[in-house]
Design an enzyme around this catalytic site. Structure first.
Site, PDB file in Angstrom:
ATOM      1  N   TRP A  21       0.848  -1.197   0.000  1.00 19.27           N
ATOM      2  CA  TRP A  21       0.000   0.000   0.000  1.00 19.27           C
ATOM      3  C   TRP A  21       0.885   1.249   0.000  1.00 19.27           C
ATOM      4  O   TRP A  21       1.906   1.307   0.698  1.00 19.27           O
ATOM      5  CB  TRP A  21      -0.883  -0.021   1.251  1.00 19.27           C
ATOM      6  CG  TRP A  21      -1.671   1.222   1.497  1.00 19.27           C
ATOM      7  CD1 TRP A  21      -2.571   1.811   0.669  1.00 19.27           C
ATOM      8  CD2 TRP A  21      -1.648   2.025   2.690  1.00 19.27           C
ATOM      9  NE1 TRP A  21      -3.120   2.932   1.258  1.00 19.27           N
ATOM     10  CE2 TRP A  21      -2.566   3.083   2.494  1.00 19.27           C
ATOM     11  CE3 TRP A  21      -0.940   1.942   3.890  1.00 19.27           C
ATOM     12  CZ2 TRP A  21      -2.794   4.059   3.469  1.00 19.27           C
ATOM     13  CZ3 TRP A  21      -1.163   2.913   4.863  1.00 19.27           C
ATOM     14  CH2 TRP A  21      -2.086   3.964   4.648  1.00 19.27           C
ATOM     15  N   GLN A  27       4.366   5.484  -5.137  1.00 22.16           N
ATOM     16  CA  GLN A  27       5.505   6.185  -4.555  1.00 22.16           C
ATOM     17  C   GLN A  27       6.852   5.619  -5.008  1.00 22.16           C
ATOM     18  O   GLN A  27       7.849   6.337  -5.063  1.00 22.16           O
ATOM     19  CB  GLN A  27       5.453   6.117  -3.024  1.00 22.16           C
ATOM     20  CG  GLN A  27       4.369   6.956  -2.394  1.00 22.16           C
ATOM     21  CD  GLN A  27       4.412   6.883  -0.875  1.00 22.16           C
ATOM     22  OE1 GLN A  27       5.193   6.149  -0.306  1.00 22.16           O
ATOM     23  NE2 GLN A  27       3.554   7.643  -0.225  1.00 22.16           N
ATOM     24  N   ASP A  49       0.678  -8.958   1.115  1.00 18.53           N
ATOM     25  CA  ASP A  49      -0.660  -8.363   1.171  1.00 18.53           C
ATOM     26  C   ASP A  49      -0.752  -7.193   0.206  1.00 18.53           C
ATOM     27  O   ASP A  49       0.141  -6.335   0.160  1.00 18.53           O
ATOM     28  CB  ASP A  49      -0.958  -7.876   2.593  1.00 18.53           C
ATOM     29  CG  ASP A  49      -2.319  -7.193   2.673  1.00 18.53           C
ATOM     30  OD1 ASP A  49      -3.330  -7.927   2.750  1.00 18.53           O
ATOM     31  OD2 ASP A  49      -2.371  -5.952   2.642  1.00 18.53           O
ATOM     32  N   TYR A  54      -5.043  -0.308  -4.553  1.00 19.26           N
ATOM     33  CA  TYR A  54      -3.725   0.313  -4.404  1.00 19.26           C
ATOM     34  C   TYR A  54      -3.197   0.737  -5.773  1.00 19.26           C
ATOM     35  O   TYR A  54      -3.012  -0.091  -6.666  1.00 19.26           O
ATOM     36  CB  TYR A  54      -2.737  -0.637  -3.735  1.00 19.26           C
ATOM     37  CG  TYR A  54      -3.097  -1.037  -2.319  1.00 19.26           C
ATOM     38  CD1 TYR A  54      -4.046  -0.347  -1.568  1.00 19.26           C
ATOM     39  CD2 TYR A  54      -2.460  -2.119  -1.710  1.00 19.26           C
ATOM     40  CE1 TYR A  54      -4.353  -0.722  -0.275  1.00 19.26           C
ATOM     41  CE2 TYR A  54      -2.759  -2.505  -0.420  1.00 19.26           C
ATOM     42  CZ  TYR A  54      -3.725  -1.808   0.290  1.00 19.26           C
ATOM     43  OH  TYR A  54      -4.037  -2.186   1.577  1.00 19.26           O
ATOM     44  N   SER A 152     -11.514  -6.316   6.651  1.00 18.01           N
ATOM     45  CA  SER A 152     -10.604  -5.262   7.099  1.00 18.01           C
ATOM     46  C   SER A 152     -11.401  -4.138   7.749  1.00 18.01           C
ATOM     47  O   SER A 152     -12.357  -3.625   7.156  1.00 18.01           O
ATOM     48  CB  SER A 152      -9.805  -4.705   5.917  1.00 18.01           C
ATOM     49  OG  SER A 152      -8.960  -3.650   6.321  1.00 18.01           O
ATOM     50  N   PRO A 207       1.941  -0.904  11.719  1.00 20.86           N
ATOM     51  CA  PRO A 207       2.472  -1.150  13.064  1.00 20.86           C
ATOM     52  C   PRO A 207       3.492  -0.094  13.501  1.00 20.86           C
ATOM     53  O   PRO A 207       3.734   0.067  14.699  1.00 20.86           O
ATOM     54  CB  PRO A 207       3.118  -2.536  12.937  1.00 20.86           C
ATOM     55  CG  PRO A 207       3.471  -2.659  11.496  1.00 20.86           C
ATOM     56  CD  PRO A 207       2.356  -1.961  10.763  1.00 20.86           C
ATOM     57  N   ALA A 209       3.050   3.031  12.716  1.00 25.46           N
ATOM     58  CA  ALA A 209       2.281   4.279  12.612  1.00 25.46           C
ATOM     59  C   ALA A 209       2.778   5.129  11.448  1.00 25.46           C
ATOM     60  O   ALA A 209       3.039   6.324  11.587  1.00 25.46           O
ATOM     61  CB  ALA A 209       2.325   5.064  13.925  1.00 25.46           C
ATOM     62  N   GLY A 285       5.647  -2.167   5.063  1.00 21.09           N
ATOM     63  CA  GLY A 285       5.905  -1.702   3.709  1.00 21.09           C
ATOM     64  C   GLY A 285       7.299  -1.104   3.662  1.00 21.09           C
ATOM     65  O   GLY A 285       7.953  -0.947   4.692  1.00 21.09           O
ATOM     66  N   ASN A 295      13.119  -4.480   9.339  1.00 24.24           N
ATOM     67  CA  ASN A 295      11.846  -4.782   9.995  1.00 24.24           C
ATOM     68  C   ASN A 295      11.649  -6.275  10.202  1.00 24.24           C
ATOM     69  O   ASN A 295      11.067  -6.709  11.201  1.00 24.24           O
ATOM     70  CB  ASN A 295      10.685  -4.212   9.175  1.00 24.24           C
ATOM     71  CG  ASN A 295      10.559  -2.707   9.301  1.00 24.24           C
ATOM     72  OD1 ASN A 295      10.952  -2.130  10.314  1.00 24.24           O
ATOM     73  ND2 ASN A 295      10.031  -2.067   8.284  1.00 24.24           N
TER      74      ASN A 295
END
Length: 336
Positions: A21, A27, A49, A54, A152, A207, A209, A285, A295
């Site tokens: 996403w 981007q 996912d 998107y 969702s 996660p 933010a 992401g 991550n």
């Protein structure tokens, strides 16, 4: 990489899941997107996912290209349907039977696969009878185009009603994909207890933010060049809810906690959501491969009760926990 069961099913997914996403098809250039997916695979991530909305279907195409040549049985691919796609005509949105059955075919074509592991209702459609929606999802499963279904950002009541219908139809509703982080905990009072009762796992997005919990945004200072807060393609709008000096100052209090654990702040944030036993995975992401690698290192990190309390103390009252925000964020009518 560690793996967790998704809901009350036999399906295991990587507890760090790669999501595209706001990146693929918008981007991030395709070459960088392909490099990020390669980094995810190299880190042991097997679960991916995406959603048809998107970049107006482009993200699915990029992901399909990136995964081409991989052994399909070794991957878990999840996508979603609800938001407007294509020319955005009157039936190019929502959870009607027409839109669901047409959308799954488009998603499979773009992803280059015969089936997805989990097909998700991206939001609740207030304008379509839930019976129609769940029957269409059941037919998608029976046609072999999806193995399981998920949703969702549904409320606890919507989860309960949807789960009951799915059970009647003989299909498994096993996941809910909500926003969840140290700062945004609105699923904890109602959605999580209901999900545990029903055998539904959380597949959580944002996660970190949307980058706030990396600590790179400093109070009283402009956002770093090239960061999501400077992105005019949607990123800045999404992160805006967190861009205030009080919250950013509280986030800086997390730095010594992460440092004591030899973790980056992003790794601490991802490990925090995985500490919730109703969370099956954290979706991450990236715009650069090294972000994926970093991550992914949060997999398997365990946080003690003392550390969890220290995090709560550091953030104080900037944490949002009101369960009403789930319903408040639900589209009140079908978007077009």
């Amino acid at each position: 990489m560690e793996f967790r069961y998704l809901g009350n099913s036999g399906l295991k997914i990587s507890e760090i899941t790669y999501g595209n996403w706001l990146t693929h098809g918008s981007q991030v250039e395709n070459e960088a997107a392909l490099a990020c997916v390669r980094a995810a695979l190299d880190a042991g991530i097997t679960t991916f996912d995406t959603a048809d909305v998107y970049a107006n279907t482009k993200a699915e195409s990029v992901l399909g290209e990136a995964l081409a040549g991989e052994r399909r049985e070794s991957l878990e691919i999840m996508t979603k349907v609800y938001f407007p796609t294509g020319p955005k005509g009157p039936n190019d949105t929502g959870l009607s039977r027409k839109h669901i059955l047409e959308s799954i075919n488009g998603s499979l074509s773009r992803l280059g696969t015969d089936y997805v592991d989990v097909y998700q209702a991206h939001r609740f459609d207030v304008e379509t009878p839930l019976e129609e929606t769940m029957q269409a999802f059941a037919d998608v499963v029976r046609q072999g185009k999806a193995l399981y279904i998920g949703v969702s950002e549904w409320t606890a009541d919507q989860l309960r009603e949807g789960h009951a219908l799915a059970k009647e139809l003989g299909v498994q509703l096993i996941s809910n994909q909500p926003q969840y982080s140290m700062l945004w905990r609105v699923i904890e009072p109602e959605v999580v207890p209901t999900s545990k009762e029903l055998g539904i796992s959380q597949v959580v997005w944002s996660p970190v933010a949307q980058g706030i919990l990396t600590g790179k945004y400093l109070p009283g200072e402009p956002p770093p060049a090239g960061s999501r807060a400077t992105d005019d393609k949607g990123g800045a709008n999404m992160i805006g809810q967190f861009m205030n000096d009080d919250l950013l100052a509280r986030v800086q209090n997390l730095k010594p906690i992460a440092s004591d654990l030899d973790l980056t702040m992003a790794q601490l944030a991802v490990a925090w959501v995985l500490a919730n036993d109703n969370v099956a995975c954290a979706i991450v992401g990236a715009s650069r491969p090294e972000q994926v690698t970093a991550n992914a290192a949060a997999s398997g990190v365990e946080l003690s009760a003392d550390v969890l309390q220290a995090i709560d103390d550091a953030l104080g009252d900037v944490v949002v926990s009101d369960p009403g925000y789930t319903a408040q964020g639900m589209p009140k009518h079908r978007l077009s």
